[in-house]
Every structure is written in C-alpha cells, then in structure tokens.
Design a protein around this motif. Structure first.
Motif, PDB file in Angstrom:
ATOM      1  N   ALA A 175       0.853  -1.195   0.000  1.00 44.87           N
ATOM      2  CA  ALA A 175       0.000   0.000   0.000  1.00 44.87           C
ATOM      3  C   ALA A 175       0.884   1.239   0.000  1.00 44.87           C
ATOM      4  N   PRO A 176       1.363   1.662  -1.166  1.00 42.91           N
ATOM      5  CA  PRO A 176       2.212   2.858  -1.217  1.00 42.91           C
ATOM      6  C   PRO A 176       1.473   4.091  -0.684  1.00 42.91           C
ATOM      7  N   ALA A 177       2.176   4.867   0.124  1.00 49.61           N
ATOM      8  CA  ALA A 177       1.623   6.131   0.618  1.00 49.61           C
ATOM      9  C   ALA A 177       1.828   7.175  -0.476  1.00 49.61           C
ATOM     10  N   VAL A 178       0.911   7.219  -1.423  1.00 46.39           N
ATOM     11  CA  VAL A 178       1.121   8.014  -2.631  1.00 46.39           C
ATOM     12  C   VAL A 178       1.218   9.513  -2.332  1.00 46.39           C
ATOM     13  N   VAL A 179       0.541   9.989  -1.291  1.00 46.37           N
ATOM     14  CA  VAL A 179       0.658  11.426  -1.003  1.00 46.37           C
ATOM     15  C   VAL A 179       2.064  11.773  -0.528  1.00 46.37           C
ATOM     16  N   ASP A 180       2.731  10.858   0.166  1.00 45.03           N
ATOM     17  CA  ASP A 180       4.127  11.093   0.550  1.00 45.03           C
ATOM     18  C   ASP A 180       5.043  11.033  -0.669  1.00 45.03           C
ATOM     19  N   GLU A 181       4.751  10.101  -1.567  1.00 44.99           N
ATOM     20  CA  GLU A 181       5.561  10.005  -2.787  1.00 44.99           C
ATOM     21  C   GLU A 181       5.427  11.280  -3.626  1.00 44.99           C
ATOM     22  N   ILE A 182       4.220  11.807  -3.714  1.00 42.99           N
ATOM     23  CA  ILE A 182       4.006  13.049  -4.462  1.00 42.99           C
ATOM     24  C   ILE A 182       4.703  14.208  -3.767  1.00 42.99           C
TER      25      ILE A 182
END
Length: 319
Positions: A175-182
């Motif tokens: 479950a990638p934390a996409v908001v952190d990646e962005i």
C-alpha cells in the motif's frame, strides 16, 4: 507511454499573515489548473499565511507542540506532536523566517488543504487535489524528505492488496503512501532555497476524488499510539519500562502473547516460566527484572507472599 510532470513556478513573493495562498498560486502559474491536477504546498507558507509565526526559539515553543518525547540524542528531541506526527522538534522551523522568529506547523493541515481546494475550485472550476508538505527525517536512513502532513481530495494510500504480480504472487500488504511520494516528487522541483513553495503535479488524475469528496486526509496515515513498533527510542524504552508509569504503557503497544512473554523471561533470566492458568509463574528471578519485562510486554506482576516474594505471577492487564 504514461508519466507525470511536476512544475514549481517562480516569482512567489514572501508570504505573510492573511495572504491569499490561492491567489498567489494562480498568479504564479503559467498555465491554468485543470481537472485532476494535484497542488502541492509547503507547510511553511501555509503557517505564515495562518499566522503561525512566533518570536523566540524552538526550545521555547517545543513543550506546547509536544504530547510526549519519543527519543533524545544530545540537543535533538524526536517528539510526538499535537498533530500526532513524530518529528524532530515537532516540526518547528527556524529557517526561511526572520531572525529571532520560528514557524509552527499549521493548526490543522488537513483543514487547510480542504479550504485551499475549495477556494481553487470556486475560482477556476477545476477539480484538484491538494497536499500540504513538511520535511522529516527517517528511521535507519540519513537525510530528510518531504511528507504529506495535510491532504484533501486525494487517495492517500494506493492499496494493491488482493491483486497479483507478474509472477502470480498475491499482494497482501502492499500500500504505497502516494501522497508522501508526491510530496517528495514536488520537493525535487521546488528546491529548498528557490522560493518556490507551490508545485503542480500532472499525470495522476486517477488519485483525485470527485468534487465535494475530500477523503480521509493525510492524518489517516498516522499510526495510532501503540501501533508503531518504535513508540520510544532504544534508551528511552529502557527508562520507561524501569519507571513503569501507567501513562507510558500505550507506546509499548498491545499486550504480547503468553508465548512471547515466556520466551523473553527465559532469555533474560535463564528461567523458563511455568503456565499457571492464564498467568505465568516465575520462581527465583530478580523481581525488578520481572516487573520491567511484564510492563514492556503489556502484562502486570504480583508477588506470591507465601514464598516470601520469591515467586512472581505475570498476569494479563485485563485480569
């Protein structure tokens, strides 16, 4: 081929209390916002616009921003902040601000993100997501990276649970934390010294929710107290277990299984506990050591007076 683009506009003036962040962003952009864009804003300018600048230094402000100290190393304190974030000095910043002043984190970053999203929708008609970022260190790795501390209108986690990879393996907890990646992708474009507090990411419109649906916010990524493996630093965990104060119990997590506690007692004392109903009986071990092990594993300890205190009974906290 698909991909993303990140643009961080120049020309944003110094932000002060009461400034219109939406207006500053729109004035700086070379092209208008479009549906599916993701707007990334540093917490520094959000805090400045909201009046979170104070005279003084970090040490003055830290107690008011802290719920508990996680770890200390020299002058550095890692704390769990009033927002639930675990960060050095509760995210209090003394850079990019007038000398003798500090900047606190926004009072409610998710609420700030929701307000900015609504304003941008009203002014442009575009359905965008908004992320508010701050810089944080990471356990086990040198350097810092930006993370999302506020979000609105976005999926914050991109769950792959239940899907299958190219080799036929089931994905269980991916479950990638996409908001952190962005947030990290935007930081590369913004830079630390470029006076570019805004960025717009394009190419992930699939993460943006429908108008009026702000989603759970970045606070949904914060693990509840006691669910993290590292509720205290290594030294601090020893001190807190020895002290045994009830208010320090939660960061140690849920009570350990009887098997886990039994193994820990045997490893430390060389004595294997004996099952005693729902309890464990330990004969002849140092009672201080047993108290500490019980506390750290979410159990409690009582003494058997019949055996002159040489026997300890370990009981689940609910017993």
């Amino acid at each position: 081929m698909t991909g993303i683009t990140v643009t961080a506009p120049d020309g944003v003036p110094e932000v002060r209390k009461g400034d219109d962040l939406a207006g500053l962003l729109l004035a700086a952009l070379e092209s208008p916002l479009a549906d599916g864009d993701i707007v990334v804003v540093t917490s520094k300018v959000v805090s400045k616009a909201e009046g979170q600048v104070r005279e003084g230094n970090r040490d003055d402000a830290l107690p008011g921003e802290t719920t508990r100290v996680v770890a200390r190393r020299g002058p550095t304190q890692i704390v769990r902040s009033r927002l639930g974030l675990t960060m050095a000095a509760a995210g209090i910043d003394a850079s990019n601000v007038e000398a003798g002043h500090i900047v606190l984190l926004p009072l409610d970053p998710d609420a700030s993100a929701r307000a900015l999203r609504a304003t941008l929708r009203d002014r442009t008609g575009a359905n965008v997501g908004v992320i508010i970022t701050d810089t944080a260190g990471r356990a086990w790795r040198d350097g810092q990276t930006d993370i999302a501390i506020g979000a609105a209108g976005l999926e914050v986690l991109e769950s792959f649970a239940g899907q299958v990879d190219a080799y036929g393996n089931d994905l269980v907890v991916t479950a990638p934390a996409v908001v952190d990646e962005i947030a990290s992708a935007a930081e590369i474009s913004q830079g630390k010294l470029g006076a570019r507090p805004f960025a717009v990411l394009r190419g992930r419109a699939d993460l943006v929710r429908e108008p009026g649906d702000d989603g759970p916010g970045a606070s949904a990524l914060i693990r509840p107290e006691g669910s993290d493996f590292f509720g205290f630093g290594a030294r601090e965990a020893v001190v807190r277990a020895l002290k045994g104060a009830a208010e320090d119990q939660a960061p140690f997590g849920a009570p350990a299984s009887v098997e886990e506690l039994s193994a820990a007692v045997a490893e430390v004392t060389g004595t294997a506990p004996i099952a005693h109903g729902d309890a464990l009986r330990v004969d002849g071990a140092d009672p201080v050591v047993i108290d500490v092990l019980a506390f750290a594993h979410g159990w409690r300890c009582v003494r058997d007076d019949i055996n002159h205190g040489a026997t300890s009974l370990l009981l689940p906290l609910t017993t």
